[in-house]
Structures are given as structure tokens and as C-alpha cells.
Design a protein around this motif. Structure first.
Motif, PDB file in Angstrom:
ATOM      1  N   UNK A  38       0.825  -1.206   0.000  1.00 11.71           N
ATOM      2  CA  UNK A  38       0.000   0.000   0.000  1.00 11.71           C
ATOM      3  C   UNK A  38       0.857   1.254   0.000  1.00 11.71           C
ATOM      4  N   UNK A  39       1.964   1.208   0.721  1.00  9.79           N
ATOM      5  CA  UNK A  39       2.889   2.347   0.728  1.00  9.79           C
ATOM      6  C   UNK A  39       3.417   2.611  -0.679  1.00  9.79           C
ATOM      7  N   UNK A  40       3.738   1.544  -1.399  1.00  7.17           N
ATOM      8  CA  UNK A  40       4.223   1.689  -2.783  1.00  7.17           C
ATOM      9  C   UNK A  40       3.121   2.258  -3.674  1.00  7.17           C
ATOM     10  N   UNK A  41       1.919   1.707  -3.555  1.00 13.00           N
ATOM     11  CA  UNK A  41       0.809   2.144  -4.400  1.00 13.00           C
ATOM     12  C   UNK A  41       0.422   3.598  -4.129  1.00 13.00           C
ATOM     13  N   UNK A  42       0.644   4.040  -2.901  1.00 10.20           N
ATOM     14  CA  UNK A  42       0.293   5.409  -2.521  1.00 10.20           C
ATOM     15  C   UNK A  42       1.354   6.421  -2.925  1.00 10.20           C
ATOM     16  N   UNK A  43       2.388   5.966  -3.632  1.00 11.83           N
ATOM     17  CA  UNK A  43       3.433   6.887  -4.071  1.00 11.83           C
ATOM     18  C   UNK A  43       4.694   6.777  -3.249  1.00 11.83           C
TER      19      UNK A  43
END
Length: 249
Positions: free
Chosen positions: A60-65
Motif C-alpha cells: 500500500x505504501x508503494x501504491x500510494x506513491x
């Protein structure tokens, strides 16, 4: 001024948390506080996903930028608009509610209900001495977020909420002048006064960024907004909503 108002006025976004998970009692209290928020016609058109799995938080951290604080916090909540349970409820009575839940009005109800619940959760967390940060970056990749959290049709993730024990205490970011937010009886008819307020706010924000970045940044609010909104983002959203059962009629 009472303690609740002091908590509200002392809000600031926290992006650096201790490596210390929230207790189950804290999580339960925050969720119960969220549920106590107002809801349109008792519909309660939202769900909250608490993410504990480290691999999921990392993704999720990756997907959130690549926002590290999505992964590193006391607990991560994802707030969703949800009409799946309403369809399940209606099926118990052989009633088709598709026309209603596919309307723009009920979509707005889901957004509003979820947002009210989230703000209750945020205030509850801050009243407990915890810090919070909303994460709109999840909307960069909603299909991937939806798949990761196994969200069924009629459920869409809207934003995340990081909660935890703050390491930092950043300066509060100045808000717009009240006269640019609060209007009496009608929208401010005096454009000169309206623009004057914006220019004053530009000076305030320019000074705030200058001090915070030691002179490396000094943009005013109006230029920030003009540049931010000068180009549309996340233009895939309409198709995603349709795919998740929200054609918005």
C-alpha cells in the motif's frame, strides 16, 4: 476553550511514527468513535479495513506513491464507500436496490458517510495523544488497492488513515482566512475583498514555507493550487467506478 476544541485546533499531519503498534483496545475505541459519526438516513454506507499485515502495508505504501509512513505506523485504516452490505440486506427481502445504489446521490452519501466516520476516528486518535495522516495517494491505483484488500463489488477504497505515536511535531500549516471560508447569508459578493483575503493568505503561506524549508521554497497558496489543478489527475477513476458497480446514473 474546552479540551475537544483544543485538540481540533492543534491538528497537524504526522509523517514519522514510533515503531509501536496500537493496542486492540485503542483500535476498537477509534473504530467505535468512527461509528458514532452522523450518517445519512442511518444508511452507514462505509466500511473500514484495518491493515496489520506487513507485506500488505508495504504494498500500500508503494501504491500510494512510496509514502513510507503508510508502512511504518501504529495502525493503518482504509476507509471505503460500501453498498455491498446493503445489497446483501435487500436480498434477504427479495428487493432490488440497484437503481438506488447506482445513483450519483447514493454515491455521494457513501463518500460523505465515510468521510464523517474518518474524521471522528482522527479526532478520537488525536485525543488519545496519537498522531494521524490521511492518505489520498491510495487513489493513484485503486484497482490494485481493491484487489489487495479483496473488496467486493459495490465497495471502493477512498483514502487511508495512518495512526500512531508521533516522533515529530511539525508546525501547524496555516489555514485560509475565515472570510474566505465562512460566508454570511450569501457567497461573498465583494470580489475585491475575496481576492484581498487570498493575497494575504499567499503571504502567510509563502512565509510558512520559507521558514520550514530554510528558504528553498516560498510559493503562495494560489500559485500552488493553480499548478496543482492545472492538469487533471487520476483520470481512470470513472472507469474504475463503473467496474466496481457505480455507473453513477
Amino acid at each position: 476553550m474546552n479540551q475537544t476544541i483544543e485538540t481540533l485546533l492543534e491538528h497537524r499531519s504526522i509523517r514519522d511514527f514510533e515503531n509501536k503498534p496500537l493496542t486492540e483496545e485503542q483500535i476498537y475505541t477509534i473504530v467505535r468513535s468512527a461509528q458514532a459519526a452522523s450518517t445519512s438516513s442511518y444508511i452507514q454506507a462505509y466500511s473500514i479495513i484495518g491493515v496489520k499485515d506487513k507485506s500488505k502495508k508495504k504494498k500500500l505504501a508503494e501504491l500510494a506513491g512510496n509514502q513510507s509512513y503508510v508502512e511504518e505506523n501504529g495502525h493503518f485504516f482504509v476507509f471505503c464507500a460500501d453498498y455491498n452490505r446493503h445489497h446483501e440486506a435487500a436480498s434477504l427481502h427479495d428487493i432490488d436496490i440497484t437503481e438506488a445504489t447506482e445513483s450519483t446521490e447514493k454515491f455521494m452519501v457513501g463518500l460523505i458517510d465515510a468521510s464523517l466516520a474518518a474524521q471522528n476516528a482522527a479526532i478520537a486518535a488525536e485525543s488519545m495523544g496519537l498522531g494521524i495522516c490521511y492518505i489520498g495517494g491510495l487513489r493513484n491505483s485503486l484497482a490494485e488497492v481493491s484487489d489487495l484488500l479483496n473488496l467486493p463489488s459495490k465497495v471502493i477504497p477512498l483514502f487511508g488513515l495512518c495512526v500512531g505515536y508521533p516522533i515529530q511535531t511539525p508546525d501547524k500549516k496555516p489555514r485560509l482566512p475565515i472570510r474566505n471560508i465562512y460566508h454570511v447569508d450569501e457567497y461573498e459578493p465583494n470580489k475585491e475583498e475575496f481576492i484581498k483575503g487570498l493575497k494575504e493568505y499567499d503571504a502567510t503561506i509563502s512565509s510558512y514555507y520559507h521558514d520550514r524549508t530554510k528558504g528553498q521554497r516560498n510559493a503562495g497558496w494560489t500559485s500552488l493550487m493553480a499548478n496543482k489543478l492545472g492538469k487533471p489527475v487520476r483520470t481512470y477513476m470513472k472507469q474504475f467506478l463503473q467496474n466496481k458497480g457505480f455507473p453513477l446514473k
